[in-house]
Design a protein around this motif. Structure first.
Motif, mmCIF file in Angstrom:
data_model
loop_
_atom_site.group_PDB
_atom_site.id
_atom_site.type_symbol
_atom_site.label_atom_id
_atom_site.label_comp_id
_atom_site.label_asym_id
_atom_site.label_seq_id
_atom_site.Cartn_x
_atom_site.Cartn_y
_atom_site.Cartn_z
ATOM 1 N N GLU A 30 -25.119 20.856 140.649
ATOM 2 C CA GLU A 30 -23.847 20.209 140.271
ATOM 3 C C GLU A 30 -23.888 18.741 140.706
ATOM 4 N N HIS A 31 -24.432 18.463 141.878
ATOM 5 C CA HIS A 31 -24.580 17.057 142.272
ATOM 6 C C HIS A 31 -25.494 16.327 141.271
ATOM 7 N N GLY A 32 -26.511 17.034 140.765
ATOM 8 C CA GLY A 32 -27.374 16.426 139.740
ATOM 9 C C GLY A 32 -26.587 16.099 138.483
ATOM 10 N N ARG A 33 -25.733 16.995 138.076
ATOM 11 C CA ARG A 33 -24.881 16.757 136.900
ATOM 12 C C ARG A 33 -23.984 15.546 137.158
ATOM 13 N N GLN A 34 -23.498 15.416 138.383
ATOM 14 C CA GLN A 34 -22.630 14.281 138.719
ATOM 15 C C GLN A 34 -23.394 12.958 138.609
ATOM 16 N N VAL A 35 -24.670 12.968 138.999
ATOM 17 C CA VAL A 35 -25.471 11.744 138.863
ATOM 18 C C VAL A 35 -25.586 11.373 137.379
ATOM 19 N N LEU A 36 -25.846 12.374 136.531
ATOM 20 C CA LEU A 36 -25.980 12.108 135.091
ATOM 21 C C LEU A 36 -24.687 11.546 134.511
ATOM 22 N N ASP A 37 -23.565 11.979 135.041
ATOM 23 C CA ASP A 37 -22.256 11.551 134.513
ATOM 24 C C ASP A 37 -21.639 10.398 135.305
ATOM 25 N N ARG A 38 -22.427 9.773 136.155
ATOM 26 C CA ARG A 38 -22.007 8.584 136.915
ATOM 27 C C ARG A 38 -20.804 8.867 137.827
ATOM 28 N N GLU A 39 -20.718 10.080 138.285
ATOM 29 C CA GLU A 39 -19.705 10.396 139.302
ATOM 30 C C GLU A 39 -20.288 10.194 140.699
ATOM 31 N N LEU A 40 -21.576 10.093 140.770
ATOM 32 C CA LEU A 40 -22.302 9.998 142.045
ATOM 33 C C LEU A 40 -23.623 9.282 141.765
ATOM 34 N N SER A 41 -24.118 8.535 142.735
ATOM 35 C CA SER A 41 -25.449 7.949 142.579
ATOM 36 C C SER A 41 -26.064 7.753 143.960
ATOM 37 N N TYR A 42 -27.120 6.978 143.975
ATOM 38 C CA TYR A 42 -27.814 6.680 145.242
ATOM 39 C C TYR A 42 -28.072 5.178 145.294
ATOM 40 N N HIS A 43 -28.066 4.633 146.501
ATOM 41 C CA HIS A 43 -28.293 3.198 146.655
ATOM 42 C C HIS A 43 -29.332 2.947 147.734
ATOM 43 N N ASN A 44 -29.969 1.790 147.621
ATOM 44 C CA ASN A 44 -30.877 1.387 148.711
ATOM 45 C C ASN A 44 -30.541 -0.025 149.184
ATOM 46 N N TYR A 45 -29.280 -0.225 149.504
ATOM 47 C CA TYR A 45 -28.882 -1.505 150.086
ATOM 48 C C TYR A 45 -29.553 -1.723 151.443
ATOM 49 N N ASN A 46 -29.962 -0.656 152.089
ATOM 50 C CA ASN A 46 -30.710 -0.773 153.340
ATOM 51 C C ASN A 46 -32.075 -0.111 153.150
ATOM 52 N N PRO A 47 -33.000 -0.811 152.476
ATOM 53 C CA PRO A 47 -34.295 -0.198 152.174
ATOM 54 C C PRO A 47 -35.003 0.239 153.454
ATOM 55 N N PRO A 48 -35.875 1.217 153.407
ATOM 56 C CA PRO A 48 -36.400 1.860 152.201
ATOM 57 C C PRO A 48 -35.594 3.080 151.767
ATOM 58 N N ASP A 49 -34.616 3.485 152.570
ATOM 59 C CA ASP A 49 -33.927 4.735 152.261
ATOM 60 C C ASP A 49 -32.971 4.596 151.079
ATOM 61 N N TRP A 50 -32.834 5.668 150.348
ATOM 62 C CA TRP A 50 -31.813 5.781 149.303
ATOM 63 C C TRP A 50 -30.750 6.731 149.808
ATOM 64 N N LYS A 51 -29.500 6.297 149.783
ATOM 65 C CA LYS A 51 -28.401 7.090 150.328
ATOM 66 C C LYS A 51 -27.336 7.306 149.250
#
Lengths: 124, 132
Positions: B33-54
């Motif tokens: 379901e979290h994957g579905r949310q990523v596809l629908d732009r309800e959730l994503s990941y960022h790397n404003y503090n590389p190297p991690d994606w949060k």
């Protein structure tokens, strides 16, 4: 001659004590990832990111405080020592902003953990 | 669900206490379901503090939907944790919003999340965007 042997012995003692020292310990830190958003007028409606919100983070005993400001996307990550913290929000002139009454205003952070913490401003 | 900058990873090795001893079927459905949310732009990941994606734009609405998906996959058993049973009751009684409110009162780190829903509205190289 005796002086030289004493100096040599002292050097050996100093060097061996240096070698026995533990490597420096890393600072135990946790990270609070703040999202600054505005509550919707009606529950369940979209909450919108708000940029440039000043967040004051206070230890629960009020002895320590830190400040951070959210980015244009409404995000800022703050490294903190493990502990319990509360926060409030201000604009850049230092005027306190009202927070949504249903949102937690305090959090507990442990070392090496990362928490997403919502700073939710009251609906307009 | 994690993102490492190249692929999404569904991990079933999460802290059982964090989920309240959620079972494997529930966990798979929760993470997908979290994957579905990523596809629908309800959730994503960022790397404003590389190297991690949060997680980006993560909120209690995302989590309540993920728990509801898990319960659709396998109903909560009475011997599962009080947290999961409470979550099931909250969703049965009040739908997703009931789950959002329950997470806000729970003794978990979900309570710190904004209620949401917050969607992914910003475009930035630091925020993952589903390729068109």
């Amino acid at each position: 001659m005796k002086f030289l042997s004493n100096v040599t012995a002292l050097l050996i003692v100093l060097l061996s004590s240096m070698a026995a020292q533990d490597p420096p310990k890393p600072l135990p830190l946790g990270f609070a990832d703040f999202e600054t958003v505005r509550a919707a007028k009606t529950k369940g409606e979209l909450q919108v990111s708000v940029p440039s919100i000043v967040i004051r983070i206070s230890s629960k005993d009020r002895k320590r405080e830190s400040f951070a400001i959210s980015s244009r996307e409404g995000y800022v990550s703050v490294p903190l020592r493990p502990g319990s913290y509360c926060f409030d929000a201000y604009d850049q002139k230092g005027l306190q902003l009202e927070l949504d009454s249903e949102q937690a205003r305090c959090f507990d952070l442990v070392a090496h953990d990362r928490l997403v913490v919502g700073v939710v401003l009251a609906a307009n | 669900l994690k993102y490492n900058g190249q692929v999404f990873i569904v991990s079933l090795k999460g802290n059982a206490n964090e989920y309240g001893a959620i079972d494997s079927n529930q966990k798979v459905a929760h993470e997908f379901e979290h994957g579905r949310q990523v596809l629908d732009r309800e959730l994503s990941y960022h790397n404003y503090n590389p190297p991690d994606w949060k997680p980006w734009a993560l909120d209690r609405t995302d989590e309540a939907k993920a728990f509801a998906a898990g319960f659709d996959a396998t109903p909560v058993a009475p011997d599962q944790s009080g947290f999961l049973n409470g979550m099931r009751q909250a969703i049965n009684a009040g739908g997703i919003q009931g789950g959002v409110d329950y997470l806000g009162r729970s003794n978990t780190k979900y309570r710190y999340l904004p209620a949401g829903p917050i969607n992914v509205t910003h475009r930035s190289p630091a925020i993952y965007e589903v390729p068109k």
